[in-house]
Design a protein around this motif. Structure first.
Motif, PDB file in Angstrom:
ATOM      1  N   LEU A  16       0.749  -1.256  -0.082  1.00 47.64           N
ATOM      2  CA  LEU A  16      -0.101  -0.020  -0.013  1.00 47.64           C
ATOM      3  C   LEU A  16       0.862   1.442  -0.072  1.00 47.64           C
ATOM      4  O   LEU A  16       0.520   2.206  -0.727  1.00 47.64           O
ATOM      5  CB  LEU A  16      -0.994  -0.051   1.393  1.00 47.64           C
ATOM      6  N   GLY A  17       2.031   1.192   0.621  1.00 44.33           N
ATOM      7  CA  GLY A  17       3.071   2.451   0.674  1.00 44.33           C
ATOM      8  C   GLY A  17       3.557   2.531  -0.707  1.00 44.33           C
ATOM      9  O   GLY A  17       3.552   3.893  -0.939  1.00 44.33           O
ATOM     10  N   ILE A  18       3.931   1.474  -1.214  1.00 43.01           N
ATOM     11  CA  ILE A  18       4.438   1.840  -2.653  1.00 43.01           C
ATOM     12  C   ILE A  18       3.337   2.332  -3.637  1.00 43.01           C
ATOM     13  O   ILE A  18       3.514   3.304  -4.342  1.00 43.01           O
ATOM     14  CB  ILE A  18       4.808   0.458  -3.241  1.00 43.01           C
ATOM     15  N   MET A  19       2.239   1.845  -3.462  1.00 42.87           N
ATOM     16  CA  MET A  19       1.157   2.277  -4.131  1.00 42.87           C
ATOM     17  C   MET A  19       0.621   3.513  -3.934  1.00 42.87           C
ATOM     18  O   MET A  19       0.661   4.485  -4.983  1.00 42.87           O
ATOM     19  CB  MET A  19      -0.415   1.336  -3.996  1.00 42.87           C
ATOM     20  N   GLN A  20       0.874   3.975  -2.872  1.00 42.77           N
ATOM     21  CA  GLN A  20       0.522   5.533  -2.504  1.00 42.77           C
ATOM     22  C   GLN A  20       1.633   6.459  -2.966  1.00 42.77           C
ATOM     23  O   GLN A  20       1.232   7.389  -3.588  1.00 42.77           O
ATOM     24  CB  GLN A  20       0.526   5.692  -1.129  1.00 42.77           C
ATOM     25  N   TYR A  21       2.817   5.812  -2.867  1.00 44.35           N
ATOM     26  CA  TYR A  21       3.925   6.832  -3.138  1.00 44.35           C
ATOM     27  C   TYR A  21       3.898   7.034  -4.768  1.00 44.35           C
ATOM     28  O   TYR A  21       3.996   8.198  -5.231  1.00 44.35           O
ATOM     29  CB  TYR A  21       5.212   6.031  -2.846  1.00 44.35           C
ATOM     30  N   PHE A  22       3.602   5.805  -5.515  1.00 50.29           N
ATOM     31  CA  PHE A  22       3.470   6.204  -6.911  1.00 50.29           C
ATOM     32  C   PHE A  22       2.223   6.600  -7.315  1.00 50.29           C
ATOM     33  O   PHE A  22       2.312   7.663  -8.065  1.00 50.29           O
ATOM     34  CB  PHE A  22       3.461   4.654  -7.686  1.00 50.29           C
ATOM     35  N   TRP A  23       1.003   6.273  -6.860  1.00 47.83           N
ATOM     36  CA  TRP A  23      -0.277   7.101  -7.610  1.00 47.83           C
ATOM     37  C   TRP A  23      -0.499   8.340  -7.052  1.00 47.83           C
ATOM     38  O   TRP A  23      -1.085   9.159  -7.834  1.00 47.83           O
ATOM     39  CB  TRP A  23      -1.367   6.294  -7.246  1.00 47.83           C
ATOM     40  N   LYS A  61      -1.934  14.341 -11.980  1.00 48.22           N
ATOM     41  CA  LYS A  61      -2.381  13.398 -13.184  1.00 48.22           C
ATOM     42  C   LYS A  61      -2.545  12.031 -12.689  1.00 48.22           C
ATOM     43  O   LYS A  61      -3.601  11.332 -12.945  1.00 48.22           O
ATOM     44  CB  LYS A  61      -1.521  13.548 -14.329  1.00 48.22           C
ATOM     45  N   ARG A  62      -1.534  11.276 -12.191  1.00 49.16           N
ATOM     46  CA  ARG A  62      -1.715  10.000 -11.314  1.00 49.16           C
ATOM     47  C   ARG A  62      -2.896   9.844 -10.612  1.00 49.16           C
ATOM     48  O   ARG A  62      -3.608   8.829 -10.541  1.00 49.16           O
ATOM     49  CB  ARG A  62      -0.311   9.459 -10.932  1.00 49.16           C
ATOM     50  N   ARG A  63      -3.039  10.954  -9.692  1.00 49.21           N
ATOM     51  CA  ARG A  63      -3.796  10.659  -8.698  1.00 49.21           C
ATOM     52  C   ARG A  63      -5.432  10.623  -9.258  1.00 49.21           C
ATOM     53  O   ARG A  63      -6.118   9.600  -8.846  1.00 49.21           O
ATOM     54  CB  ARG A  63      -3.862  11.869  -7.650  1.00 49.21           C
ATOM     55  N   GLU A  64      -5.575  11.423 -10.170  1.00 50.88           N
ATOM     56  CA  GLU A  64      -6.833  11.464 -11.048  1.00 50.88           C
ATOM     57  C   GLU A  64      -7.225   9.900 -11.653  1.00 50.88           C
ATOM     58  O   GLU A  64      -8.191   9.450 -11.961  1.00 50.88           O
ATOM     59  CB  GLU A  64      -6.889  12.420 -12.260  1.00 50.88           C
ATOM     60  N   ARG A  65      -5.981   9.506 -12.471  1.00 52.72           N
ATOM     61  CA  ARG A  65      -6.052   8.152 -13.108  1.00 52.72           C
ATOM     62  C   ARG A  65      -6.369   6.937 -11.921  1.00 52.72           C
ATOM     63  O   ARG A  65      -7.107   6.222 -12.118  1.00 52.72           O
ATOM     64  CB  ARG A  65      -4.697   7.838 -13.704  1.00 52.72           C
ATOM     65  N   PHE A  66      -5.772   7.224 -10.676  1.00 57.55           N
ATOM     66  CA  PHE A  66      -6.159   6.216  -9.661  1.00 57.55           C
ATOM     67  C   PHE A  66      -7.474   6.303  -9.386  1.00 57.55           C
ATOM     68  O   PHE A  66      -8.371   5.216  -9.060  1.00 57.55           O
ATOM     69  CB  PHE A  66      -5.064   6.520  -8.687  1.00 57.55           C
ATOM     70  N   ASP A 116      -5.945  -3.045 -17.207  1.00 54.66           N
ATOM     71  CA  ASP A 116      -6.647  -1.736 -17.002  1.00 54.66           C
ATOM     72  C   ASP A 116      -5.558  -0.893 -16.239  1.00 54.66           C
ATOM     73  O   ASP A 116      -5.491   0.240 -16.874  1.00 54.66           O
ATOM     74  CB  ASP A 116      -7.976  -1.966 -15.941  1.00 54.66           C
ATOM     75  N   ASP A 117      -4.950  -1.180 -15.306  1.00 57.35           N
ATOM     76  CA  ASP A 117      -3.842  -0.400 -14.775  1.00 57.35           C
ATOM     77  C   ASP A 117      -2.854   0.182 -15.829  1.00 57.35           C
ATOM     78  O   ASP A 117      -2.218   1.116 -15.823  1.00 57.35           O
ATOM     79  CB  ASP A 117      -3.121  -1.001 -13.622  1.00 57.35           C
ATOM     80  N   LEU A 118      -2.173  -0.837 -16.539  1.00 59.06           N
ATOM     81  CA  LEU A 118      -1.252  -0.673 -17.457  1.00 59.06           C
ATOM     82  C   LEU A 118      -1.852   0.376 -18.379  1.00 59.06           C
ATOM     83  O   LEU A 118      -1.139   1.351 -18.832  1.00 59.06           O
ATOM     84  CB  LEU A 118      -0.992  -2.021 -18.268  1.00 59.06           C
ATOM     85  N   SER A 119      -3.060   0.207 -18.837  1.00 62.76           N
ATOM     86  CA  SER A 119      -3.533   1.131 -20.010  1.00 62.76           C
ATOM     87  C   SER A 119      -3.770   2.703 -19.223  1.00 62.76           C
ATOM     88  O   SER A 119      -3.535   3.714 -20.148  1.00 62.76           O
ATOM     89  CB  SER A 119      -5.102   0.740 -20.296  1.00 62.76           C
TER      90      SER A 119
END
Length: 75
Positions: A11-18, A23-28, A64-67
């Motif tokens: 979850l920490g890795i996901m939070q750091y990335f997204w 822009k990434r936050r909106e995609r998430f 879906d994540d990859l796209s």
């Protein structure tokens, strides 16, 4: 932490990335509208462990994540 450490690390890795850019936050947020994502997240939350059920859902979510990462998904 001993029994749930892996979940918190992922979850920490996901939070750091997204959450590293707007822009990434909106995609998430867009990905979170997916019923499979909601179901797997709920199950993980309730059981405090990563869910390994429904392999087809995991595969679909992966693509879906990859796209979204590659900017192919409509936002």
């Amino acid at each position: 932490m001993k029994s749930h450490g892996l979940v918190f690390r992922i979850l920490g890795i996901m939070q750091y990335f997204w959450y590293s850019s707007d822009k990434r936050r909106e995609r998430f947020v867009k990905m979170c509208a997916d019923p499979d994502v909601q179901r797997l997240t709920w199950e993980a939350y309730m059981n405090k462990e990563l869910v390994r059920a429904r392999p087809a859902a995991h595969i679909r979510i992966f693509f879906d994540d990859l796209s979204h990462l590659l900017g192919w998904a409509r936002t």
